[in-house]
Write a protein that holds these residues in place. Structure first.
Motif, mmCIF file in Angstrom:
data_model
loop_
_atom_site.group_PDB
_atom_site.id
_atom_site.type_symbol
_atom_site.label_atom_id
_atom_site.label_comp_id
_atom_site.label_asym_id
_atom_site.label_seq_id
_atom_site.Cartn_x
_atom_site.Cartn_y
_atom_site.Cartn_z
ATOM 1 N N THR A 330 0.933 -1.298 0.035
ATOM 2 C CA THR A 330 -0.006 0.056 0.011
ATOM 3 C C THR A 330 0.958 1.292 -0.080
ATOM 4 N N VAL A 331 0.580 2.209 -0.782
ATOM 5 C CA VAL A 331 1.411 3.447 -1.042
ATOM 6 C C VAL A 331 0.684 4.592 -0.272
ATOM 7 N N MET A 332 -0.633 4.587 -0.493
ATOM 8 C CA MET A 332 -1.272 5.617 0.272
ATOM 9 C C MET A 332 -2.726 5.378 0.299
ATOM 10 N N MET A 333 -3.373 6.099 1.211
ATOM 11 C CA MET A 333 -5.091 5.742 1.339
ATOM 12 C C MET A 333 -5.498 7.315 1.050
ATOM 13 N N VAL A 334 -6.650 7.242 0.364
ATOM 14 C CA VAL A 334 -7.167 8.671 0.091
ATOM 15 C C VAL A 334 -8.598 8.500 0.212
ATOM 16 N N THR A 335 -8.943 9.933 0.718
ATOM 17 C CA THR A 335 -10.394 9.971 1.069
ATOM 18 C C THR A 335 -10.731 11.481 0.184
ATOM 19 N N ILE A 336 -11.804 11.084 -0.243
ATOM 20 C CA ILE A 336 -12.192 11.997 -1.344
ATOM 21 C C ILE A 336 -13.685 12.681 -1.065
ATOM 22 N N SER A 337 -13.871 13.602 -1.606
ATOM 23 C CA SER A 337 -15.244 14.288 -1.401
ATOM 24 C C SER A 337 -16.239 13.637 -2.531
ATOM 25 N N ASP A 338 -15.876 13.094 -3.399
ATOM 26 C CA ASP A 338 -16.810 12.347 -4.444
ATOM 27 C C ASP A 338 -17.708 11.652 -3.655
ATOM 28 N N PRO A 339 -18.855 11.323 -4.013
ATOM 29 C CA PRO A 339 -19.802 10.365 -3.296
ATOM 30 C C PRO A 339 -19.138 8.782 -3.386
ATOM 31 N N PRO A 340 -19.199 7.953 -2.290
ATOM 32 C CA PRO A 340 -18.551 6.645 -2.592
ATOM 33 C C PRO A 340 -19.249 5.761 -3.691
ATOM 34 N N PHE A 410 -4.886 12.858 1.713
ATOM 35 C CA PHE A 410 -3.803 11.742 1.446
ATOM 36 C C PHE A 410 -3.142 11.103 2.528
ATOM 37 N N THR A 411 -3.032 9.860 3.041
ATOM 38 C CA THR A 411 -2.436 9.268 3.873
ATOM 39 C C THR A 411 -1.226 8.623 3.351
ATOM 40 N N LEU A 412 -0.103 9.087 3.158
ATOM 41 C CA LEU A 412 1.294 8.743 2.736
ATOM 42 C C LEU A 412 1.563 7.418 3.495
ATOM 43 N N ARG A 413 2.148 6.378 2.702
ATOM 44 C CA ARG A 413 2.962 5.321 3.559
ATOM 45 C C ARG A 413 4.242 4.927 3.036
ATOM 46 N N GLU A 414 4.343 4.837 1.607
ATOM 47 C CA GLU A 414 5.450 4.404 1.104
ATOM 48 C C GLU A 414 5.922 5.354 0.005
ATOM 49 N N VAL A 415 6.293 6.660 0.292
ATOM 50 C CA VAL A 415 6.585 7.741 -0.926
ATOM 51 C C VAL A 415 7.838 8.290 -0.557
ATOM 52 N N ARG A 416 8.621 8.271 -1.465
ATOM 53 C CA ARG A 416 9.902 8.818 -1.218
ATOM 54 C C ARG A 416 9.864 10.522 -1.477
ATOM 55 N N GLY A 417 10.499 10.987 -0.731
ATOM 56 C CA GLY A 417 10.409 12.507 -1.120
ATOM 57 C C GLY A 417 9.389 13.327 -0.513
ATOM 58 N N ASN A 418 9.183 14.523 -0.939
ATOM 59 C CA ASN A 418 8.240 15.150 -0.619
ATOM 60 C C ASN A 418 7.161 15.688 -1.761
ATOM 61 N N ASP A 451 3.108 13.487 6.237
ATOM 62 C CA ASP A 451 2.766 11.930 5.835
ATOM 63 C C ASP A 451 0.990 12.053 5.563
ATOM 64 N N GLU A 452 0.444 12.919 6.004
ATOM 65 C CA GLU A 452 -1.187 13.274 5.701
ATOM 66 C C GLU A 452 -1.331 14.653 5.450
ATOM 67 N N TYR A 453 -2.087 14.904 4.381
ATOM 68 C CA TYR A 453 -2.472 16.222 4.090
ATOM 69 C C TYR A 453 -3.803 16.341 3.347
ATOM 70 N N THR A 454 -4.695 17.606 3.165
ATOM 71 C CA THR A 454 -5.775 17.709 2.646
ATOM 72 C C THR A 454 -5.418 18.849 1.617
ATOM 73 N N VAL A 455 -5.925 18.250 0.459
ATOM 74 C CA VAL A 455 -5.683 19.508 -0.979
ATOM 75 C C VAL A 455 -7.068 19.677 -1.492
ATOM 76 N N VAL A 456 -7.226 20.900 -1.938
ATOM 77 C CA VAL A 456 -8.362 21.140 -2.557
ATOM 78 C C VAL A 456 -7.873 21.217 -4.141
ATOM 79 N N SER A 457 -8.747 20.898 -5.006
ATOM 80 C CA SER A 457 -8.358 20.895 -6.440
ATOM 81 C C SER A 457 -9.756 21.174 -7.202
ATOM 82 N N TYR A 458 -9.502 22.170 -8.423
ATOM 83 C CA TYR A 458 -10.464 22.426 -9.085
ATOM 84 C C TYR A 458 -10.403 21.593 -10.415
ATOM 85 N N VAL A 459 -11.359 20.859 -10.698
ATOM 86 C CA VAL A 459 -11.434 19.773 -11.712
ATOM 87 C C VAL A 459 -12.219 20.133 -12.837
#
Length: 782
Positions: A330-340, A410-418, A451-459
């Protein structure tokens, strides 16, 4: 205190020396592991361990020093090559093929017909496949380095680091055991440990452990040196001295470390500045060169501090065709505002009712990490690297095109660098962050030191009608970066134009859809041969391979679109992964690593397209049409390389050889053969010492007041009493005793016959005493 007790303590302190040496040796791989700059550095413990064992064995032989070193270096090169390339099969695969070969012989002997398949097919296939891929990776690395490029391949880095670990560990054990030279043994290792700590500013604890063990080893080695001098001159001494020296050395080592940590220190800046003014530019150029040729190494983490620090942001060039490294971790876990997604049973019912892939009922997202604009024929790079820093929740740009707001955690687990992830166009983050960009509003990557952050994107949410209508002229900046190409093979541009003409595509959207549809007809394959060094990677994929993975198809789509005047770029990151209904978030593994194409539409921004056949293409509101496409060029496709599963651990063959060799040496199956020029007196002394050591394994020691002859007489009686040997053991021990008394106390010269008689007796005794060891153990259990 009895002589037997002295002997026991002597043996115990010798093993303690080996333990201290091993602790000192392991500080190097452990310090590299904690500093984190070598990928999968935990594997370095194995070359350190096996090199130490082999050096300890060979240091006690009578072989010439140069021969031992030659053998050690040869095995070190072999192990380092296996460490870096995994060319040799694992032990499980090799033993499985041996069993298969036995069955093959039995079948052939009974039927007199040639069975199929031939023996060792899997082993040979594994060696050939891994050798070819490793050779291709090395050729690619050398070609990139030769022309001044940046390489992310770590094969050469693994080889050099493992070889250095092997040689340094070998030097410690061989020099200490064979030559009793502690500074020669420990100084090179200490330089490596201290250098790693000084450059990375980490692993100081390993330096302290190394220094402490070195001080104790120095005290112990000095005691051994005095011991040898006293014994050579016949001076009587107490075995308590070795114990006292060891305890005193340990106390001094602990005291020195405590004082070093407790007392303040200062640096002489003038000397430092003078050195740096003289050698600094050269060292910096060496560091830059190492970072270029070994760009695939892990970034060194910053040491913890109380103040803030800038986030290290960087986007390395990406070479296509070096292999796809995927895993199920597992590289990361992602929670998103989209409907499940709907529950699995409902999702399957919906898909079954409409005869569609269930993934079509889930909003498609890409966890993007980097974008590239420069194609160089073998991969991708970015033309500029500018950095801006922003406070939490601060927006770095304004979005003018129609879009929807999507929030991701994003909750990062195995990601190199920033350099981290976000959907499409990130606008703000809940923590301090940096944006790497090429030009005004031209996003490259996002960096967050967490290792954990919340980002807002305009898609963007365009319809097909919107995309077809977006035909305004490109700005000069977009045209300069995202339509320009280096000189590419003519047949690549000709094929792109043929696809567009056959499809009747006029708008940028229709051109992108036509080329996307064409590329989705290629076979998806993770195990493809690397490209030739002198051939364009897209040409190789389109006309020679006609199979490959996302790196190939995304590169081909971007290059072909640019050749027909459509602005596009290469993007990489991860696909969505699988939805974890219990945690209500997406689980992303290494198998979801992905690359895709992004096309620029004026007024709408960057839109993702999916040329990889295993992934669903993005659907846009308004419906799509099918395109008439030309047939793919017909080529003679090479048969795919055999897929050999990796079983067991790397280096299994070497482990097996070392284990068998050690077992044979201990069991006495290998006879002792001194060199032709060996002194007879020294040989007999060594035989007596070996016999006394093996006797101690059986808990038999000289008693108070016993001479060597009396000890050997009582030893022969005890050994004879443990089995029915009809006096054979007594005769062999008596022969050794007589030879040793003449060698130790006699003044006359010893003949070759005296030596050979004792040597023959010893080679007969060794296996017998080894068997008695297990016989004694069985009696003890009874």
């Amino acid at each position: 205190m009895t002589a037997a007790t002295f002997a026991r303590r002597r043996d115990r302190f010798d093993w303690l020396l080996y333990l201290l040496l091993l602790i000192a040796v392991l500080t190097l791989p452990l310090s590299i592991l904690s500093s984190g700059w070598v990928p999968r550095a935990e594997r370095l413990l194995m070359p350190a361990l096996w090199s130490s064992i082999l050096a300890a064995i060979l240091a006690r032989t009578r072989w010439k020093t140069w021969l031992c070193w030659a053998l050690g270096l040869t095995l070190g090169l072999f192990y380092a090559a296996q460490y870096a390339t995994n060319v040799l099969p694992g032990l499980g695969l090799f033993l499985g093929d041996i069993v298969g070969a036995v069955g093959w012989l039995v079948e052939w002997a009974t039927s007199r017909m040639m069975p199929s398949p031939m023996p060792f097919v899997e082993t040979v296939g594994h060696v050939v496949t891994n050798a070819e891929s490793s050779a291709a990776a090395l050729r690619s690395w050398f070609s990139v380095v030769r022309v001044g490029g940046v390489s992310e391949d770590v094969t050469v880095l693994w080889f050099l680091v493992s070889l250095a670990t092997w040689v340094l560990a070998w030097n410690v054990f061989f020099e200490m055991i064979r030559n009793q030279r502690p500074m020669v043994a420990l100084l090179p290792l200490g330089i490596a440990v201290v250098s790693n700590s000084a450059i990375t500013r980490l692993s100081l604890a390993h330096v302290q452990v190394y220094v402490g063990s070195m001080l104790v080893i120095l005290a112990y080695a000095n005691m051994n040196r005095m011991h040898a001098i006293w014994e050579r001159f016949g001076v009587d001494f107490s075995t308590e001295l070795k114990r006292d020296s060891l305890f005193a050395g340990s106390a001094i080592a602990v005291l020195a470390l405590v004082l070093a940590l407790a007392m303040p220190y200062t640096t002489y800046n003038r000397a430092v500045y003078a050195f740096w003014d003289r050698f600094g530019p050269g060292l910096e150029s060496i560091y830059d060169e190492l970072d270029r040729v070994f760009a695939g190494r892990d970034p060194v983490p910053e040491p913890a501090s109380g103040g803030s620090r800038d986030i290290a942001v960087g986007v390395l060039p990406h070479d296509v065709g070096l292999g796809a490294d995927v895993s199920d971790r597992t590289v990361m876990m992602v929670t998103i505002s989209d409907p499940p997604p709907p529950p699995l049973d409902i999702l399957e019912q919906m898909a079954s009712a409409e005869a569609l892939d269930p993934r079509r009922f889930v909003e498609r997202r890409y966890w993007r990490q980097r974008t590239y604009d420069v194609y160089n024929g073998s991969g991708w790079d970015t033309s500029e690297r500018n950095t801006l820093s922003f406070a939490p929740q601060q927006s770095w740009k304004e979005i003018a095109y129609p879009s929807s707001v999507v929030t991701q955690t994003f909750t990062l687990r195995e990601v190199r660098g920033n350099v981290v992830f976000a959907i499409n166009e990130p606008v703000s983050v809940d923590q301090d962050y940096q944006i790497l960009y090429r030009g005004e509003d031209d996003f490259v990557a996002l960096a967050v030191d967490a290792d954990e952050y919340t980002v807002v994107s305009y898609v963007p949410q365009p319809t097909v009608e919107d995309l077809r209508a977006a035909e305004d002229a490109y700005t000069p900046e977009i045209a300069e970066r995202y339509v320009a190409l280096p000189e590419i093979p003519g047949r690549v541009a000709a094929l792109a134009q043929e696809i567009v003409d056959t499809a009747g595509a006029v708008t940028r959207y229709d051109k992108a859809r036509a080329i996307e549809s064409y590329l989705r007809g290629y076979t998806y394959d993770l195990e493809v041969a690397p490209p030739p060094l002198d051939q364009d990677i897209v040409e190789y994929f389109l006309f020679d391979l006609q199979r490959g993975y996302c790196d190939y198809s995304a590169s081909a789509m971007v290059v072909m679109l640019r050749s027909v005047g459509v602005a596009s770029r290469y993007a990489s990151g991860y696909g969505m992964g699988t939805y974890d209904y219990l945690q209500e978030r997406w689980r992303v593994t290494g198998q979801n690593a992905h690359a895709w194409a992004e096309v620029y539409f004026p007024g709408l921004g960057w839109i993702e397209f999916e040329p990889t056949p295993t992934e669903l293409p993005r659907a846009f509101a308004g419906g799509d049409q099918s395109y008439s496409l030309p047939d793919r060029p017909v080529v003679n496709e090479p048969a795919p390389a055999p897929k050999v599963p990796w079983r067991g651990i790397g280096g299994g063959a070497l482990v097996l050889v070392l284990t068998v060799g050690l077992a044979l040496a201990v069991s006495g199956s290998v006879p002792y053969r001194p060199g032709s020029g060996a002194d007879s007196r020294q040989v007999i002394w060594r035989i007596y010492a070996s016999l006394a050591r093996r006797a101690s394994w059986l808990n038999l020691y000289p008693q108070d007041g016993q001479t060597p002859g009396e000890f050997l007489t009582s030893l022969a009686e005890d050994l004879e009493a443990r089995g029915s040997y009809s006096g054979a053991i007594a005769r062999d021990v008596s022969a050794i005793s007589a030879a040793y008394v003449r060698a130790r106390y006699g003044s006359g010269a010893l003949t070759a016959a005296d030596r050979d008689q004792a040597l023959s007796a010893w080679n007969r005794l060794k296996p017998v005493m080894f068997k008695l060891l297990f016989k004694r153990a069985q009696r003890a259990r009874a």
